[in-house]
Design an enzyme around this catalytic site. Structure first.
Site, PDB file in Angstrom:
ATOM      1  N   THR A  30      97.811  26.616 112.071  1.00 51.50           N
ATOM      2  CA  THR A  30      97.911  25.784 113.267  1.00 51.50           C
ATOM      3  C   THR A  30      97.350  24.385 113.027  1.00 51.50           C
ATOM      4  O   THR A  30      97.309  23.578 113.970  1.00 51.50           O
ATOM      5  CB  THR A  30      97.160  26.417 114.448  1.00 51.50           C
ATOM      6  N   ALA A  31      96.924  24.089 111.806  1.00 49.35           N
ATOM      7  CA  ALA A  31      96.332  22.787 111.507  1.00 49.35           C
ATOM      8  C   ALA A  31      97.376  21.870 110.846  1.00 49.35           C
ATOM      9  O   ALA A  31      98.428  21.600 111.425  1.00 49.35           O
ATOM     10  CB  ALA A  31      95.102  22.982 110.634  1.00 49.35           C
ATOM     11  N   TYR A  32      97.109  21.395 109.646  1.00 51.13           N
ATOM     12  CA  TYR A  32      98.016  20.468 108.960  1.00 51.13           C
ATOM     13  C   TYR A  32      99.402  21.087 108.792  1.00 51.13           C
ATOM     14  O   TYR A  32     100.427  20.419 108.954  1.00 51.13           O
ATOM     15  CB  TYR A  32      97.413  20.101 107.599  1.00 51.13           C
ATOM     16  N   ASN A  33      99.455  22.362 108.501  1.00 50.84           N
ATOM     17  CA  ASN A  33     100.731  23.052 108.339  1.00 50.84           C
ATOM     18  C   ASN A  33     101.613  22.905 109.578  1.00 50.84           C
ATOM     19  O   ASN A  33     102.810  22.621 109.480  1.00 50.84           O
ATOM     20  CB  ASN A  33     100.467  24.531 108.049  1.00 50.84           C
TER      21      ASN A  33
ATOM     22  N   ASP B 129      85.051  22.652 114.379  1.00 42.95           N
ATOM     23  CA  ASP B 129      85.724  23.321 113.266  1.00 42.95           C
ATOM     24  C   ASP B 129      85.293  22.758 111.915  1.00 42.95           C
ATOM     25  O   ASP B 129      85.194  23.487 110.929  1.00 42.95           O
ATOM     26  CB  ASP B 129      87.242  23.183 113.411  1.00 42.95           C
TER      27      ASP B 129
END
Length: 261
Positions: free
Chosen positions: A161-164, A47
């Site tokens: 779906t990452a840091y959030n 990614d």
């Protein structure tokens, strides 16, 4: 089934042994050209390499479709790499997913203004041990007069779906046309968990007490320190196209992620 027709292809390779080994096997699959001459790009890596490639195109103001093959770890934005496959067939049958980045306009305490794009999210983060204090406005209306927290972020569906997600923000379906506004370790207001906003919204963060409580703004991997104000909107004029194999599209993965435990 619709068939994609791409002309000149560029091959972008992560500097890892796995990606380089895969690149050697693909050398004869196409007459590869440099990224700035290509009609579409094939990215080998994870990614991080995909985000780096997309940012290169945003910086150059020339955005082309991108097909990623996962030779990293998570590979959320990538397709599965197999030892034997027909690259041109997979490209021809790939599903096209349109995504738009956030455009960040950051004004520093010294009065300088910088513009950066974010594909995943823009985060405001405290620079020292002092809790950050941030005013939050949506469409020029103050919604949170003072957020006391480690920071706050605004995420696209791609980045939800990452840091959030790690900050307890909501996962957004790719076609939701929404943004996630999520506090990071909030202290006050204690019960505010964030908000889901239409992606036509304009969001402004204003740093309070900046001398005592300096704040940095991070657009994906790029940081601007000592910001005073940050203005955010979706940059539809820079819409990007990601290519996914049938059955492995990003929106399918976003749905599946909500059932992971």
């Amino acid at each position: 089934m619709d068939v994609n027709n791409f002309g000149r292809l560029a091959l972008v390779v992560s500097p890892t042994d796995r990606a380089r080994e895969a690149a050697e096997k693909l050398q004869r699959a196409a007459d590869w050209v440099p990224l700035h001459e290509a009609d579409a790009a094939v990215v080998l890596g994870g990614d991080g390499q995909m985000l780096d490639t997309l940012h290169q195109m945003l910086d150059a103001k020339r955005v082309i479709p991108v097909y990623g093959l996962n030779l990293g770890t998570v590979g959320f934005l990538m397709n599965r790499f197999t030892r034997h496959f027909d690259l041109h067939r997979r490209l021809a049958e790939a599903r096209l997913i349109a995504v738009s980045p956030l455009l960040m306009e950051a004004v520093t305490q010294s009065g300088d203004t910088e513009h950066l794009y974010a594909i995943n999210e823009v985060s405001l983060l405290r620079e020292n041990r002092q809790t950050a204090k941030i005013e939050i406005s949506v469409n020029e209306k103050v919604r949170i007069a003072q957020l006391a927290a480690d920071g706050v972020l605004l995420s696209t569906p791609v980045g939800s779906t990452a840091y959030n997600y790690s900050a307890n923000g909501p996962i957004l379906p790719l076609d939701s046309q929404m943004l996630a506004l999520t506090p990071i370790s909030p202290f006050r207001p204690r019960r505010w968990k964030g908000a889901v906003l239409p992606d036509r919204s304009r969001v402004t963060f204003r740093v309070l007490e900046p001398d005592k409580r300096p704040v940095a703004a991070v657009a994906d991997m790029r940081e601007i320190r000592d910001v005073a104000e940050v203005h955010l909107r979706i940059a539809r004029e820079m819409e990007m196209t990601l290519l996914f194999d049938q059955g492995h599209a990003l929106d399918d993965r976003i749905v599946a992620e909500q059932f992971a435990y």
